[in-house]
Design an enzyme around this catalytic site. Structure first.
Site, PDB file in Angstrom:
ATOM      1  N   GLU A 409       0.808  -1.217   0.000  1.00 19.03           N
ATOM      2  CA  GLU A 409       0.000   0.000   0.000  1.00 19.03           C
ATOM      3  C   GLU A 409       0.846   1.273   0.000  1.00 19.03           C
ATOM      4  OE1 GLU A 409      -2.724  -1.155   3.197  1.00 19.03           O
ATOM      5  OE2 GLU A 409      -4.181  -1.643   1.661  1.00 19.03           O
ATOM      6  N   GLU A 478      -4.005 -10.803   0.409  1.00 17.99           N
ATOM      7  CA  GLU A 478      -4.789 -10.752   1.640  1.00 17.99           C
ATOM      8  C   GLU A 478      -6.206 -11.208   1.298  1.00 17.99           C
ATOM      9  OE1 GLU A 478      -4.457  -6.903   3.659  1.00 17.99           O
ATOM     10  OE2 GLU A 478      -2.364  -6.785   3.066  1.00 17.99           O
TER      11      GLU A 478
END
Ligand code: GAL
Length: 956
Positions: A409, A478
């Site tokens: 991220e 994820e």
């Protein structure tokens, strides 16, 4: 003015070139232990001259190194997920920049000879300035990365003074915005390493494997004069740069982590090494190791310990790995930074596929539309590249590391592209991962987080994803957000990984709840989360989202994971036993198979089962074992087949069950004959029916034999789970808007129909027109009271139901539980694979799952019967048709909902017993998809028949 180095976006300075982490036979001195420590509120307030011998630190405190000062009585932890806890004003940091000064005086061991040496820090958060014996060595940033400083000439035999000034915030903090506690200090090992002249500065071992020929190729990259010996392979003093080929190699894999012991050596230094031969490729859109497609059954692992934060003791790392292996986890993504180097040694040894992730996250810039993101700002170019280099150089010799990850991220940008380019050049043997490179312009695998099942299905079919990604392996870096009770829906992800060759598994978010161990004002232990330390900005419970509780006890999610992702599947198909291997590489030769036959949960026969070893991916059908005749009683019987370790392994003893399957062998018995024959008796205030006593006006049950009870009444509410609360359109909000947490019960009528009592009610929330008719039909035999509940919705319902069933209270003394149904652990509609049919015992207290943030838990499903007993043998048995679910606790759902920490749950005098037809599924909407349509509980016509036998004796 802040010290200029703190706000300099450049990496630190003064440290030596990054190299592999290794221990050799050269002298090494651990500098871990108790150091002197002073915390100043700002960098400017920190004292002058801490590097001087004559500086007086007697009024300072002691602090353990490795450690975080916030967990040792100085300052406090703070938790944010995305947002920076300081103004986004790069590269500036707050003037209030807590600064921890550390000092240590140490002597050299007597046998330490004068020679070059380096001082190695494995992790300082976030910026450290280092002096030895008054001389400044430099500055390090990159909290989860090592820094080494040359110190040889500075060393004294006695009384060396090491001083380290650590700043909580630095320009580096902008690159370290991972979803975790902000914790500062020298939190990994500090070591003084002798570097003998002519020794091994660094080395890279390339050990490839050709699966077609079973030949290994070996090459050592190092300075000239460095050699490699592997006695087991008859390799002696292979010079650096010279390739060797070896026949009949046993390759390394997560399932068979074969390591060959060897030595990298010069005349003056020997480094023990463990070599794993394996080749990682991307071919035909698939990620392959040694020519075989692999599937990640992985977890994301942060480094965490409830007492010491990211200073993780070695035994906890070992505990993690053993727990993972025992729960069929085969892969770890080191979210979101390189772990302590010792962890990767363990992954090599025990066998886990690893995605090693760089210490780089700039997520907080997403709040600014990624304006000014360091990933795309030339001022940060060196820092971004420096971090990647330090990780790759440190970890390059680990066979377990099969993919590098650029970070998490951090948006996109030229600095990431440059890091990718450097990595591809430096290590062409490992593909590159980064989820943020959404079109894979500089990465080699397509990676997503939390894509829902439908999207994964479309990706698998090549119907979704940017053009280039459609030819690449797909992984979910994820998925299955394990916050609180959940996730639901793992089984459906597994199906997709099996259906689509390009869908190569994923990594559950996440391994461990990051709850910090605390005591409340009454001295009771609990785990803290965001906001518990008075942080003005925080993200509350979002840091509690692991499959393992903070104390490393597995949560039900891990048990479910183990079952869903078991490497062997055992089913009964057309009267035959089908065994399918889902191993990537290993055969099943290490497993013993056995069967048991249980009659109503009691074992009546067992035996060994001969299953010829299956190659990875193979299937076999075998005749069912010879079983005794089904019982004349018609009791329900189940065959269970288990695959267990045949011999001890490093992670579990022989007998550890790796996989199991069950099948019914006798038909379900017919429901017990209705309880009838007892006449209704009436007094002024009471109605009596068999063992049941009712209030004459309300028709409410008040006693069952000698047991005082309240209810049962229709119940629709559960203490919302974190997943009920999550998403843009949370179920909890819909349920509350519909008033399901405050329904009212209107008595429509009490009717006496022969020997039956019928209580008609309507259950509905204030302010709304919809509701449920609930009719209770009671009848009885002398010992048994039977209830048939009929439910029928009225009006237009706007939402699903949290649960549908009955709630009653029973005496608190009935604290023992036994049931025949699914267990032993909790289960929900979309998370029930781990629950098998059997007879189980527990206590009411042990039925609770202590989620750090209290919420619905402890549900047991598919019960044929339940018995609650007291120590003196009194009891209550409940038989159900159809099978029912139950929770039993010493508090109400409302109290469970209101509690913010486990210490908020105070046992009351009674047990609240819920006997349910169903609950809504769990989903993983706290971050990801909600409950799949087939697991949603819609208001519908339903009936449940329960028979209560207060004697404690099974049916009469
Ligand atoms: C992801 C992130 C993780 C964690 C997770 C939610 O976006 O990569 O670090 O924040 O969401 O728990």
């Amino acid at each position: 003015m802040p010290s200029s180095y703190v706000e300099d976006p450049a990496p630190g300075h003064g440290s030596s070139a990054p190299r592999a982490a290794f221990r050799s036979d050269a002298p090494a001195l651990s500098l871990n232990g108790e150091w002197r420590f002073l915390l100043s509120p700002t960098a400017e307030a920190a004292p002058e001259g801490i590097e001087q011998d004559d500086f007086d630190d007697r009024h300072w405190n002691g602090i353990p190194v490795p450690g975080h000062w916030q967990l040792n009585g100085h300052g406090s932890p703070a938790y944010t997920n995305v947002r920076y806890p300081f103004p986004v004003d790069p590269p500036h940091v707050p003037s209030d920049n807590p600064t921890g000064d550390h000092r240590l005086v140490f002597d050299l061991p007597d046998d330490w000879t004068d020679q070059p040496a380096v001082l190695r820090f494995d992790g300082i958060d976030s910026c450290g300035r280092v002096w030895l014996n008054g001389a400044e060595l430099g500055v390090t940033k990159g909290s989860r990365l090592p820094a080494e400083f040359d110190v040889g000439p500075l060393l004294r035999r006695r009384g060396n003074l090491l001083a380290v000034r650590v700043h909580q915030w630095s320009a580096g903090s902008y690159l370290e915005d991972q979803d975790m506690w902000w914790l500062s200090g020298i939190f990994r090992d500090v070591t003084l390493l002798a570097r003998p002249a002519g020794g091994v500065r660094d080395y890279a071992i390339h050990a490839g494997y050709d699966h077609l020929t079973a030949r290994g190729t070996l090459r050592l990259d190092a300075d000239s004069g460095v050699r490699l010996s592997v006695p087991e392979l008859a390799i002696t003093a292979l010079p650096a740069g010279q390739p060797a080929e070896v026949a009949d190699i046993q390759p390394w894999s997560a399932e068979e982590p074969r390591l060959y012991e060897g030595e990298v050596h010069t005349d003056t230094e020997r480094v023990p090494v463990r070599i794993g031969f394996r080749t990682v490729t991307v071919e035909d859109g698939q990620l392959k190791v040694n020519g075989r497609r692999i599937v990640f059954r992985g977890v994301n692992r942060h480094e965490f310990h409830p007492d010491s934060g990211r200073a993780v003791p070695r035994e906890s790392a070992v505990a993690d790995i053993e727990l993972m292996k025992r729960h069929n986890v085969n892969a770890v993504r080191t979210s979101h930074y390189p772990p302590d180097p010792a962890f990767l040694d363990l992954c090599d040894e025990y066998g886990l596929w690893v995605i090693d992730e760089n210490d780089l996250e700039t997520h907080g810039f997403s709040e600014l539309g990624w304006q000014g993101n360091p990933s795309d700002d030339p001022r940060w170019a060196d820092a971004c590249l420096d971090r990647m280099r330090r990780m790759v150089e440190r970890d390059k010799n680990h066979p377990s590391v099969v993919l590098w990850s650029l970070g998490n991220e951090a948006g996109t940008g030229r600095n990431l592209a440059a890091a990718a380019e450097w990595t591809h050049r430096r290590d062409p043997t490992r593909p590159l991962h980064y989820e943020g490179d959404s079109d894979c312009s500089y990465t080699d695998v397509y990676s997503r987080m939390y894509a829902d099942h439908d999207e994964v299905d479309r990706i698998g079919q090549g119907l979704a994803g940017p053009e280039r990604t459609r030819e690449l392996p797909f992984i979910l870096c994820e998925f299955g957000h394990a916050m609180g009770n959940g996730p639901g829906g793992l089984l459906e992800y597994r199906d997709l990984f099996e259906r689509h060759p390009r869908c190569q598994g994923g990594f559950v978010w996440e391994w461990l709840d990051h709850g910090l161990a605390r005591h409340d004002e009454k001295g009771r232990a609990h785990f803290a989360y965001g906001g518990d330390f008075g942080e003005p900005l925080h993200d509350g419970t979002f840091v509690i989202d692991g499959v393992v509780h903070p104390d490393r006890t597995p949560s039900p999610a891990l048990t479910e994971f183990a079952k869903v992702f078991e490497p062997v599947r055992i089913t009964v198909v057309d009267g035959a036993l089908r065994v399918t291997s889902h191993y990537d590489t290993a055969s099943t030769a290490h497993l013993d198979f056995s069967w048991t036959l249980e009659e109503e949960g009691i074992e009546i026969a067992y035996g060994a089962l001969t299953v010829p070893p299956l190659a990875a991916g193979a299937t076999i059908d075998l005749p069912l074992p010879e079983l005794p005749e089904p019982p004349a009683t018609g009791a329900e019987s189940w065959l269970t087949v288990r695959a267990a370790l045949a011999a001890d392994t490093s992670w579990a003893p022989a007998g550890h069950v790796v996989a199991w399957g069950q099948s019914p062998v006798a038909p379900k018995p017919h429901p017990a004959a209705p309880a009838t024959g007892s006449a209704l008796e009436m007094t002024d205030t009471e109605l009596r029916l068999g063992p049941g006593v009712f209030d004459r006006t309300t028709g409410q049950l008040t006693a069952l034999g000698a047991l005082m009870v309240e209810g049962p009444r229709l119940d629709l509410w559960r203490a919302p789970t974190d997943n009920d609360r999550g998403s843009a359109d949370p179920d909890e909000a819909r349920w509350r808007t519909a008033g399901l947490h405050r329904v009212q019960h209107r008595l429509v009528g009490v009717e006496l129909l022969g020997d039956a009592l019928v209580v008609r009610t309507r259950v509905a929330p204030a302010g709304h027109g919809f509701g449920l008719r609930a009719d209770y039909h009671w009848s009885a035999g002398p010992q048994r009271l039977r209830l048939r509940l009929d439910v029928e919705p009225e009006g237009t319902w706007p939402c699903t139901l949290p649960r549908l069933g009955l709630r009653m209270t029973v005496p608190g003394t009935l604290g023992g539980a036994e049931w025949f149904g699914r267990g032993p652990g909790e289960a929900y509609a979309d998370s029930r694979q781990a629950a098998r049919i059997g007879r189980f015992t527990s206590t009411v207290d042990a039925l609770q799952t202590p989620y750090v943030h209290p919420q619905e838990n402890g549900n047991r499903i598919d019960l044929r019967w339940l018995r609650l007993t007291s120590a003196d043998g009194a009891g209550l048995r409940v038989d159900g048709e159809p099978a029912f679910a139950f929770t039993a606790r010493r508090w109400t759902s409302e109290q469970l909902d209101a509690a913010t920490h486990t210490t908020g749950l105070e046992p009351g005098g009674t047990i609240v017993l819920n006997l349910d037809l169903a609950q809504n599924g769990l989903g993983s909407a706290s971050c990801g998809p909600g409950v799949l349509p087939r697991y949603r509980l819609h208001p519908d016509r339903a009936s449940l028949t329960l028979t209560f036998t207060p004697s404690g004796r099974a049916g009469d």
